[in-house]
Design a protein around this motif. Structure first.
Motif, short mmCIF file in Angstrom:
data_model
loop_
_atom_site.label_atom_id
_atom_site.label_comp_id
_atom_site.label_asym_id
_atom_site.label_seq_id
_atom_site.Cartn_x
_atom_site.Cartn_y
_atom_site.Cartn_z
N PHE A 249 0.82 -1.20 0.00
CA PHE A 249 0.00 0.00 0.00
C PHE A 249 0.86 1.26 0.00
O PHE A 249 0.52 2.25 -0.64
N ARG A 250 1.96 1.24 0.74
CA ARG A 250 2.82 2.43 0.80
C ARG A 250 3.42 2.75 -0.56
O ARG A 250 3.57 3.92 -0.92
N PHE A 251 3.75 1.72 -1.33
CA PHE A 251 4.28 1.96 -2.68
C PHE A 251 3.19 2.51 -3.59
O PHE A 251 3.43 3.43 -4.39
N TRP A 252 1.97 1.95 -3.49
CA TRP A 252 0.86 2.45 -4.30
C TRP A 252 0.56 3.92 -3.97
O TRP A 252 0.32 4.73 -4.87
N GLU A 253 0.56 4.23 -2.68
CA GLU A 253 0.25 5.61 -2.27
C GLU A 253 1.34 6.57 -2.74
O GLU A 253 1.04 7.69 -3.17
N LEU A 254 2.59 6.15 -2.63
CA LEU A 254 3.68 6.99 -3.11
C LEU A 254 3.52 7.26 -4.60
O LEU A 254 3.64 8.40 -5.07
N ALA A 255 3.27 6.21 -5.37
CA ALA A 255 3.10 6.36 -6.82
C ALA A 255 1.94 7.30 -7.14
O ALA A 255 2.05 8.18 -8.01
N GLY A 256 0.82 7.13 -6.43
CA GLY A 256 -0.34 7.99 -6.67
C GLY A 256 -0.04 9.45 -6.35
O GLY A 256 -0.44 10.36 -7.10
N ASP A 257 0.69 9.70 -5.26
CA ASP A 257 1.03 11.07 -4.89
C ASP A 257 2.00 11.70 -5.88
O ASP A 257 1.90 12.90 -6.18
N VAL A 258 2.92 10.91 -6.41
CA VAL A 258 3.85 11.42 -7.43
C VAL A 258 3.08 11.79 -8.69
O VAL A 258 3.30 12.86 -9.29
N GLU A 259 2.16 10.94 -9.10
CA GLU A 259 1.37 11.21 -10.31
C GLU A 259 0.55 12.49 -10.15
O GLU A 259 0.43 13.29 -11.08
N THR A 279 8.35 6.15 -12.12
CA THR A 279 7.36 5.64 -11.16
C THR A 279 6.82 4.29 -11.59
O THR A 279 6.64 3.38 -10.77
N ARG A 280 6.54 4.13 -12.88
CA ARG A 280 6.03 2.85 -13.39
C ARG A 280 7.03 1.73 -13.17
O ARG A 280 6.67 0.60 -12.82
N HIS A 281 8.32 2.03 -13.40
CA HIS A 281 9.36 1.01 -13.15
C HIS A 281 9.36 0.59 -11.68
O HIS A 281 9.51 -0.59 -11.36
N LEU A 282 9.21 1.57 -10.78
CA LEU A 282 9.22 1.25 -9.35
C LEU A 282 8.01 0.40 -8.98
O LEU A 282 8.16 -0.61 -8.26
N THR A 283 6.81 0.79 -9.40
CA THR A 283 5.62 0.02 -9.03
C THR A 283 5.67 -1.39 -9.60
O THR A 283 5.20 -2.34 -8.97
N LYS A 284 6.26 -1.55 -10.79
CA LYS A 284 6.40 -2.89 -11.37
C LYS A 284 7.35 -3.73 -10.51
O LYS A 284 7.07 -4.90 -10.20
N ALA A 285 8.47 -3.14 -10.10
CA ALA A 285 9.44 -3.86 -9.27
C ALA A 285 8.83 -4.21 -7.91
O ALA A 285 9.01 -5.32 -7.40
#
Length: 667
Positions: A249-259, A279-285
């Motif tokens: 969840f923390r990774f999803w929230e970080l990605a959403g806030d960056v977007e 950001t996409r590379h990070l969420t995939k990893a």
């Protein structure tokens, strides 16, 4: 204190005058007096108040008469809301003093106006089902004065898109937010600054307490005293907030806030594209990492401390490196976009902190912590949980607070509070005051039961049933459950310590029982309870979430059947680590942890049955170890004083003595 509490609680007092169904309970007066003394003398108090005592008013009245600012912390949001919407309004109307009360929840319970505006402009639902409730949420958002999601009729607890409509402290824009002055969280914070009583739950209290150690506070203003209701939950909640936790969840929230940040007009299309690609590379990893950890869970392993011994470790390490690189790359990409300003700096710092915390958890190298991987619905959580919570509770809570009240219906084991005090760091508790060390006063009170258990209830323990580890255990349980249900004609909870046993016994009986059968998991907890109450002769098969916080008065619930003693799973990494620590220090982990923990859970299950003075029924514990093991007497002594029978026919005789009108006609 200007007025003694007994003037309000004894015959002729406030409650007697204002409540239609008033019943004088000396236990309530005893409890209120002790709490009044603790608040006045600024010391600690521990009170076990059985069901029916009226403990809520027993602590609210002295808290209000003390004229101190008191935080009341509950184990559940349900009790929070009962206090705030039922008990406190009654006292505001009738108590001879004006006072202000505020209900506080964690940030994620409140609508973020900035996020709502973004959702209106650019919908981003997490599931197709979520779209159906959007008109209801939009209508509510236009008229709510609190922003509290609990006001939304029919909103599921696990509504995924709420994550897009609320914001945690990490993602909050603070004074940079265009809705800062209208923010629901800021408003409730301001209200709390002027409140006499602040009603929170344990999660919010310990989130705030953990942040205070770093110089920040989540929501709570300064306060003079704390009352912990449902205090038996404190250890598990404090464990969560005094450790480290990293989740998908923390990774999803970080990605959403960056977007959201790069969607601003000030950021060029080229810069935004670069950040979004990173950001996409990070969420995939991160997705690959958590998928591989789920693979470990599917193998039945539950601790990160065993990952070094399994073949998947190389794949997990490979995924970890990808995540670390992704966080570093995203941090650099964000810092390179000067147009992001202060919000960009905060996002970059979150990347750095997330990388640091993930490394701390994944190393599993601090002997003071147990390392756990756990799945909860759609979330995967990696946690470093403190093993010796007592020392942390002493340092973070007991050393920094004086007027503390701990209460619950289930705190004592074996007739004393030693187990609770040991877990909370209160055994031998001393506080330094100047050059001297002063022993801190802790008053203790175990109240007599209000209900007439010897006449309202019988406890059945079979002495011939195979032990729970016998391969035929579930088959034998099914036979006894079938027999018992015929006595009470259904109207029963059948409670289990595991889903495996619940499903096995349910499958054996579902086609044999002549009564409506409900199974945990077929609907939400609230819906199942409503259906149970509304369905004559219903039988509910359930696990741990129905062992407490469930209230069914009257004949609808006439029997509670418990499959076995609720010992904690010794293979759980945190449980195992805490048991080992006691043994390493020369103690007896079974006597000091396993037995009292199970006794408290058993008391909670037992407590589902008798909820009023008119209730009558049977509790059955289908664990023959109670009859044959030396520790069986310990469990019996920890339960309310109901008579014990050792055979199922004895249950039938007791039942028909209480209900002669139900005796089958002889013919």
């Amino acid at each position: 204190m200007s007025l003694p509490v007994q003037q309000f609680l004894e015959p002729g007092g406030l409650l007697d005058q204002k409540l239609e169904r008033y019943e004088f309970r000396p236990q309530q007066v005893q409890m209120a007096k002790m709490i009044a003394d603790a608040l006045e003398g600024r010391h600690a108090a521990i009170v076990e108040a059985a069901t029916g005592t009226g403990k809520t008013l027993a602590y609210l009245i002295p808290a209000l008469l003390s004229r101190r600012r008191v935080v009341v912390s509950t184990g559940t949001k349900a009790l929070q809301e009962q206090l705030f919407f039922k008990d406190i309004p009654f006292l505001q109307e009738h108590l001879p003093r004006n006072f202000k009360a505020v209900l506080l929840k964690g940030r994620r319970n409140y609508l973020c106006k900035q996020r709502f505006e973004e959702m209106e402009r650019k919908p981003a639902f997490r599931s197709a089902d979520d779209v159906r409730l959007w008109p209801v949420i939009r209508s509510w958002a236009g008229k709510t004065s609190t922003g509290d999601r609990a006001e939304i009729e029919g909103l599921p607890d696990n509504y995924p898109t709420w994550q897009e409509l609320s914001v945690g402290s990490e993602g909050c824009l603070g004074t940079k937010c265009p809705y800062y002055d209208e923010c629901f969280v800021n408003r409730v914070r301001e209200d709390a600054q002027e409140a006499d009583v602040i009603v929170v739950n344990h999660h919010l209290f310990f989130a705030d307490l953990a942040l205070r150690q770093t110089g920040f506070a989540e929501i709570l203003p300064s306060y003079d005293a704390v009352v912990f209701d449902e205090a038996h939950h404190l250890e598990s909640v404090a464990t969560e907030y005094f450790g480290l936790q990293v989740s998908n969840f923390r990774f999803w929230e970080l990605a959403g806030d960056v977007e959201r940040a790069v969607d601003a007009d000030e950021v060029s299309a080229e810069a935004a594209a670069d950040v979004l690609e990173t950001t996409r590379h990070l969420t995939k990893a991160a997705g690959q990492l958590f998928d591989r950890l789920l693979g470990v869970l599917r193998e039945g392993r539950h601790g990160l401390d065993v990952l070094d011994d399994i073949p998947e470790r190389e794949l997990i390490d490979e995924a970890l490196e990808e995540v670390y690189d992704g966080l570093d790359d995203l941090e650099g990409a964000i810092r390179a976009v000067s147009a992001l300003g202060e919000s960009g700096q905060r996002l970059a710092q979150r990347c750095k902190e997330l990388s640091f915390e993930l490394k701390q958890v994944i190393r599993c190298d601090n002997p003071r912590y147990a390392y756990i991987v756990e799945r909860r619905d759609r979330g995967v959580f990696l946690q470093a949980a403190p093993i010796d919570l007592a020392s942390l509770m002493r340092r973070k809570l007991l050393d920094t607070h004086d007027a503390l009240v701990f209460t619950s219906a289930t705190l004592a084991t074996g007739g004393n509070f030693e187990f609770f005090k040991r877990r909370m760091g209160m055994l031998g508790f001393e506080r330094e005051e100047g050059p001297a060390v002063k022993a801190v006063k802790v008053e203790e009170l175990i109240l007599e039961p209000v209900f007439d258990y010897p006449n309202q209830c019988v406890l059945y323990v079979p002495n011939k049933l195979p032990a729970p580890n016998d391969p035929n255990f579930c088959d034998n349980v099914a036979l006894i459950v079938d027999y018992l249900l015929k006595i009470t004609e259904g109207r029963a909870f059948v409670l289990f310590t595991s889903y495996m046993n619940m499903n096995a016994v349910h499958d054996l009986l579902v086609d044999k029982i002549d009564y409506p059968v409900l199974l945990q998991g077929q609907a939400s907890k609230r819906e199942i309870l409503e259906k149970f109450r509304a369905t004559p002769n219903a039988v509910l098969f359930a696990t741990s979430s129905f062992w407490e916080g469930v209230d069914v008065e009257g004949e609808a619930l006439s029997m509670v059947i418990i499959d076995k003693l609720p010992f904690a799973n010794p293979s759980d990494p945190l449980t195992r680590a805490r048991l080992d620590l006691v043994d390493e220090r020369g103690g007896n982990s079974f006597a000091q942890i396993s037995l009292p923990s199970a006794a408290i859970s058993l008391k909670q299950g037992f407590g589902r049955l008798i909820r009023s003075k008119s209730d009558v029924g049977v509790v059955a514990i289908l664990d023959s170890r109670v009859a044959h093991k030396s520790y069986g007497r310990y469990f019996l002594n920890s339960l309310p004083p109901a008579p014990v029978v050792w055979s199922a026919p004895a249950v039938k005789r007791w039942w028909y003595q209480r209900h002669p009108e139900l005796l089958p006609e002889k013919g």
